[in-house]
Design a protein around this motif. Structure first.
Motif, PDB file in Angstrom:
ATOM      1  N   GLY A  11       0.822  -1.212   0.000  1.00 30.41           N
ATOM      2  CA  GLY A  11       0.000   0.000   0.000  1.00 30.41           C
ATOM      3  C   GLY A  11       0.852   1.256   0.000  1.00 30.41           C
ATOM      4  N   SER A  13       1.424   3.863  -1.716  1.00 32.45           N
ATOM      5  CA  SER A  13       0.997   5.249  -1.989  1.00 32.45           C
ATOM      6  C   SER A  13       0.005   5.753  -0.950  1.00 32.45           C
ATOM      7  CB  SER A  13       0.334   5.326  -3.379  1.00 32.45           C
ATOM      8  OG  SER A  13      -0.981   4.772  -3.331  1.00 32.45           O
ATOM      9  N   GLY A  14      -0.402   4.899  -0.035  1.00 32.72           N
ATOM     10  CA  GLY A  14      -1.424   5.273   0.939  1.00 32.72           C
ATOM     11  C   GLY A  14      -0.913   6.194   2.033  1.00 32.72           C
ATOM     12  N   ARG A  15      -1.868   6.732   2.827  1.00 34.58           N
ATOM     13  CA  ARG A  15      -1.478   7.591   3.943  1.00 34.58           C
ATOM     14  C   ARG A  15      -0.525   6.850   4.872  1.00 34.58           C
ATOM     15  NH1 ARG A  15      -6.631   9.287   2.620  1.00 34.58           N
ATOM     16  NH2 ARG A  15      -7.446   7.274   3.318  1.00 34.58           N
ATOM     17  N   MET A  16      -0.885   5.628   5.234  1.00 37.10           N
ATOM     18  CA  MET A  16      -0.002   4.843   6.103  1.00 37.10           C
ATOM     19  C   MET A  16       1.195   4.304   5.337  1.00 37.10           C
ATOM     20  SD  MET A  16      -0.720   5.021   9.203  1.00 37.10           S
ATOM     21  CE  MET A  16       0.462   3.776   9.672  1.00 37.10           C
ATOM     22  N   GLU A  37       2.254  -1.980  -4.605  1.00 36.38           N
ATOM     23  CA  GLU A  37       1.047  -1.223  -4.904  1.00 36.38           C
ATOM     24  C   GLU A  37       0.168  -2.074  -5.807  1.00 36.38           C
ATOM     25  OE1 GLU A  37      -0.494   2.114  -3.176  1.00 36.38           O
ATOM     26  OE2 GLU A  37      -1.280   0.631  -4.536  1.00 36.38           O
ATOM     27  N   ARG A  38      -1.090  -1.667  -5.888  1.00 38.64           N
ATOM     28  CA  ARG A  38      -2.027  -2.440  -6.707  1.00 38.64           C
ATOM     29  C   ARG A  38      -1.645  -2.363  -8.186  1.00 38.64           C
ATOM     30  NH1 ARG A  38      -7.850  -0.252  -6.343  1.00 38.64           N
ATOM     31  NH2 ARG A  38      -7.407   0.696  -4.340  1.00 38.64           N
ATOM     32  N   PHE A  78      -1.019  -2.020   5.416  1.00 35.75           N
ATOM     33  CA  PHE A  78      -2.144  -1.143   5.754  1.00 35.75           C
ATOM     34  C   PHE A  78      -2.817  -0.811   4.430  1.00 35.75           C
ATOM     35  CE2 PHE A  78      -1.354   0.468  10.194  1.00 35.75           C
ATOM     36  CZ  PHE A  78      -0.195  -0.236  10.457  1.00 35.75           C
ATOM     37  N   THR A  79      -3.726  -1.691   3.992  1.00 42.28           N
ATOM     38  CA  THR A  79      -4.339  -1.493   2.669  1.00 42.28           C
ATOM     39  C   THR A  79      -5.845  -1.618   2.761  1.00 42.28           C
ATOM     40  OG1 THR A  79      -3.913  -3.850   2.179  1.00 42.28           O
ATOM     41  CG2 THR A  79      -2.293  -2.232   1.364  1.00 42.28           C
ATOM     42  N   GLY A 101      -2.400  -4.018   9.560  1.00 45.80           N
ATOM     43  CA  GLY A 101      -3.081  -2.872  10.158  1.00 45.80           C
ATOM     44  C   GLY A 101      -4.429  -2.629   9.520  1.00 45.80           C
ATOM     45  N   THR A 103      -8.133  -2.519   8.440  1.00 47.21           N
ATOM     46  CA  THR A 103      -9.384  -2.736   9.177  1.00 47.21           C
ATOM     47  C   THR A 103     -10.526  -2.952   8.171  1.00 47.21           C
ATOM     48  OG1 THR A 103      -9.858  -0.365   9.223  1.00 47.21           O
ATOM     49  CG2 THR A 103      -8.614  -1.293  11.095  1.00 47.21           C
ATOM     50  N   ALA A 125      -3.695  -5.898  14.323  1.00 47.77           N
ATOM     51  CA  ALA A 125      -4.363  -5.046  15.310  1.00 47.77           C
ATOM     52  C   ALA A 125      -5.046  -3.889  14.591  1.00 47.77           C
ATOM     53  CB  ALA A 125      -3.370  -4.511  16.336  1.00 47.77           C
ATOM     54  N   GLY A 126      -6.253  -3.580  15.024  1.00 53.39           N
ATOM     55  CA  GLY A 126      -6.996  -2.461  14.428  1.00 53.39           C
ATOM     56  C   GLY A 126      -6.382  -1.123  14.779  1.00 53.39           C
ATOM     57  N   ASN A 127      -5.516  -1.131  15.801  1.00 55.74           N
ATOM     58  CA  ASN A 127      -4.781   0.082  16.160  1.00 55.74           C
ATOM     59  C   ASN A 127      -3.438  -0.342  16.739  1.00 55.74           C
ATOM     60  OD1 ASN A 127      -3.841   2.483  17.634  1.00 55.74           O
ATOM     61  ND2 ASN A 127      -5.847   3.302  17.068  1.00 55.74           N
ATOM     62  N   MET A 128      -2.364   0.188  16.208  1.00 55.28           N
ATOM     63  CA  MET A 128      -1.029  -0.264  16.594  1.00 55.28           C
ATOM     64  C   MET A 128      -0.320   0.723  17.514  1.00 55.28           C
ATOM     65  SD  MET A 128       0.328  -2.573  13.522  1.00 55.28           S
ATOM     66  CE  MET A 128      -0.700  -4.005  13.117  1.00 55.28           C
ATOM     67  N   LYS A 162     -11.935   7.950   5.286  1.00 54.47           N
ATOM     68  CA  LYS A 162     -12.044   6.606   5.858  1.00 54.47           C
ATOM     69  C   LYS A 162     -13.258   5.894   5.308  1.00 54.47           C
ATOM     70  CE  LYS A 162     -11.798   4.021  10.173  1.00 54.47           C
ATOM     71  NZ  LYS A 162     -10.718   3.161   9.605  1.00 54.47           N
TER      72      LYS A 162
HETATM   73  N1  LIG Z   1      -4.072  -0.599  12.701  1.00 53.85           N
HETATM   74  C1  LIG Z   1      -3.739   0.676  12.738  1.00 53.85           C
HETATM   75  O1  LIG Z   1      -3.012   1.139  13.646  1.00 53.85           O
HETATM   76  C2  LIG Z   1      -4.180   1.571  11.623  1.00 53.85           C
HETATM   77  C3  LIG Z   1      -4.959   1.059  10.626  1.00 53.85           C
HETATM   78  N2  LIG Z   1      -5.284   1.819   9.548  1.00 53.85           N
HETATM   79  C4  LIG Z   1      -6.024   1.127   8.476  1.00 53.85           C
HETATM   80  O2  LIG Z   1      -5.135   0.962   7.380  1.00 53.85           O
HETATM   81  C5  LIG Z   1      -5.892   0.933   6.165  1.00 53.85           C
HETATM   82  C6  LIG Z   1      -5.301   1.935   5.189  1.00 53.85           C
HETATM   83  O3  LIG Z   1      -5.481   3.226   5.725  1.00 53.85           O
HETATM   84  P1  LIG Z   1      -4.929   4.470   4.881  1.00 53.85           P
HETATM   85  O4  LIG Z   1      -3.452   4.328   4.680  1.00 53.85           O
HETATM   86  O5  LIG Z   1      -5.461   5.705   5.509  1.00 53.85           O
HETATM   87  O6  LIG Z   1      -5.664   4.239   3.482  1.00 53.85           O
HETATM   88  P2  LIG Z   1      -5.281   4.790   2.024  1.00 53.85           P
HETATM   89  O7  LIG Z   1      -6.539   4.708   1.224  1.00 53.85           O
HETATM   90  O8  LIG Z   1      -4.531   6.053   2.123  1.00 53.85           O
HETATM   91  O9  LIG Z   1      -4.252   3.681   1.479  1.00 53.85           O
HETATM   92  C7  LIG Z   1      -4.687   2.409   1.133  1.00 53.85           C
HETATM   93  C8  LIG Z   1      -3.600   1.760   0.291  1.00 53.85           C
HETATM   94  O10 LIG Z   1      -4.029   0.442  -0.043  1.00 53.85           O
HETATM   95  C9  LIG Z   1      -4.020   0.279  -1.450  1.00 53.85           C
HETATM   96  N3  LIG Z   1      -5.115  -0.607  -1.838  1.00 53.85           N
HETATM   97  C10 LIG Z   1      -6.424  -0.399  -1.625  1.00 53.85           C
HETATM   98  N4  LIG Z   1      -7.127  -1.421  -2.151  1.00 53.85           N
HETATM   99  C11 LIG Z   1      -6.245  -2.274  -2.688  1.00 53.85           C
HETATM  100  C12 LIG Z   1      -6.347  -3.520  -3.369  1.00 53.85           C
HETATM  101  N5  LIG Z   1      -7.539  -4.076  -3.581  1.00 53.85           N
HETATM  102  N6  LIG Z   1      -5.209  -4.111  -3.782  1.00 53.85           N
HETATM  103  C13 LIG Z   1      -4.007  -3.543  -3.526  1.00 53.85           C
HETATM  104  N7  LIG Z   1      -3.824  -2.369  -2.891  1.00 53.85           N
HETATM  105  C14 LIG Z   1      -4.952  -1.753  -2.484  1.00 53.85           C
HETATM  106  C15 LIG Z   1      -4.183   1.669  -2.026  1.00 53.85           C
HETATM  107  O11 LIG Z   1      -3.667   1.718  -3.356  1.00 53.85           O
HETATM  108  C16 LIG Z   1      -3.346   2.478  -1.045  1.00 53.85           C
HETATM  109  O12 LIG Z   1      -1.992   2.388  -1.357  1.00 53.85           O
HETATM  110  C17 LIG Z   1      -7.338   1.184   6.559  1.00 53.85           C
HETATM  111  O13 LIG Z   1      -7.996  -0.055   6.697  1.00 53.85           O
HETATM  112  C18 LIG Z   1      -7.209   1.853   7.930  1.00 53.85           C
HETATM  113  O14 LIG Z   1      -8.350   1.667   8.754  1.00 53.85           O
HETATM  114  C19 LIG Z   1      -4.881   3.118   9.400  1.00 53.85           C
HETATM  115  C20 LIG Z   1      -4.111   3.689  10.380  1.00 53.85           C
HETATM  116  C21 LIG Z   1      -3.721   2.964  11.592  1.00 53.85           C
END
Ligand SMILES: NC(=O)C1=CN([C@@H]2O[C@H](COP(=O)(O)OP(=O)(O)OC[C@H]3O[C@@H](n4cnc5c(N)ncnc54)[C@H](O)[C@@H]3O)[C@@H](O)[C@H]2O)C=CC1
Ligand SMILES: O=C(O)C1=N[C@H](C(=O)O)C[C@H](O)C1
Length: 269
Positions: A11, A13-16, A37-38, A78-79, A101, A103, A125-128, A162
């Motif tokens: 993931g 390019s994502g925020r995480m 990445e996808r 985190f995807t 990560g 959720t 974990a849903g939150n790390m 989200k």
């Molecule tokens: N456990 C924890 O501490 C935390 C969990 N999260 C979770 O992490 C996940 C991602 O959060 P963000 O980074 O904000 O999301 P985001 O939307 O910014 O990034 C998601 C990433 O996953 C990729 N992606 C999405 N669908 C895909 C697929 N089908 N195949 C391949 N790649 C795919 C996207 O291209 C992107 O790079 C969410 O589920 C969020 O709830 C977020 C922050 C903390």
């Protein structure tokens, strides 16, 4: 050749994902050996550092998990469920730690991850963050101490992007509250109130989700009783707390026996 543990970030390019690329590439304890990445994403084939707008890091973005995992001891993911669940089998084949990560996983998704954990080391974990995992423990204790005269409501707030609700963190807190009371969460959860709902049922646990702006992640566990309220609160202001927890989990998992672990195991809570 560095003998530091090789880490892949899924993931990218994502925020995480971008937070994790920065943390791992700057860490003295680990080496960034792959970024995923996808398929079809316009970052595929580019250097991750340059794709993020900075200096080249010498790691190309790939959409091939097998290629990325070939040099890895762990993958941090985190995807989205559609990406995470298939990756677990690949991580298991590579004998790599899979830090999850992501959720919004369904019961079926979790069952498939548990099956993969027969051969893989999965830390999910849903939150790390340390703070939330401490709050989970406190919630369990307070729920055990305050009987059903205290109504438990969990309110969470996140940014406008989200896509899942309630948050994974809220569900962790709800599970802890239910455990504290010796009940099953799925028997007592009120996850969305709308219309004429009737009076609140004693012993239930309510959830409410706020979405808007750039809120990183805020969670209140409210114990509303007659004449008083107890409120446990966590406010995240920087996603780095999640990234640090995820890297800690990845390094902790290397060398463990296959199984399904969480941040309580990693943090020793
Ligand atoms: N456990 C924890 O501490 C935390 C969990 N999260 C979770 O992490 C996940 C991602 O959060 P963000 O980074 O904000 O999301 P985001 O939307 O910014 O990034 C998601 C990433 O996953 C990729 N992606 C999405 N669908 C895909 C697929 N089908 N195949 C391949 N790649 C795919 C996207 O291209 C992107 O790079 C969410 O589920 C969020 O709830 C977020 C922050 C903390
Ligand atoms: O999507 C997010 O941003 C976050 N998701 C996680 C969750 O669903 O609890 C963790 C954190 O609150 C940020």
């Amino acid at each position: 050749m560095s003998d530091l543990p090789g880490i892949v970030v899924n993931g990218a390019s994502g925020r995480m994902g971008q937070m994790l690329v920065k943390l791992v590439s700057e860490s003295p304890a680990a080496r960034l050996v792959g970024v995923l990445e996808r398929s079809g994403h316009d970052w595929v084939g580019r250097d991750i550092g340059e794709a993020m707008g900075g200096a080249a890091l010498g790691v190309p973005v790939t959409d091939d998990p097998l290629e990325a995992m070939s040099k890895a001891q762990a993958v941090i993911d985190f995807t989205a469920p559609a990406a995470t669940v298939p990756l677990a089998a690949i991580a298991a084949q590579a004998r790599a730690v899979h830090v999850i990560g992501t959720t919004g996983l369904s019961g079926d998704d979790i069952a498939r991850l548990d099956a993969a954990a027969r051969h893989a080391i999965i830390v999910r974990a849903g939150n790390m963050s340390l703070g939330v995992n401490l709050l989970v423990q406190l919630t369990r204790k307070v729920a055990a101490a305050l009987d059903e005269v205290f109504d438990i409501e969990i309110v969470e707030a996140h940014h406008k992007h989200k896509v899942d609700a309630p948050s994974g963190t809220a569900l962790m807190l709800g599970e802890a509250a239910a455990e504290g009371r010796g009940v099953k969460l799925d028997r007592v959860a009120d996850r969305g109130r709308d219309g004429i709902t009737g009076a609140r049922v004693d012993g239930h646990i309510g959830f409410a989700a706020i979405r808007g702006g750039d809120i990183v992640g805020e969670h209140d566990v409210i114990f509303a009783g007659p004449g008083e309220r107890v409120v446990l609160r966590h406010v995240a202001t920087d996603r780095a707390i999640f990234a640090r927890g995820a890297l800690k989990a990845a390094l902790w998992g290397i060398g463990r026996k296959p199984g399904s672990y969480d941040m309580m195991d990693v943090l020793g809570l």
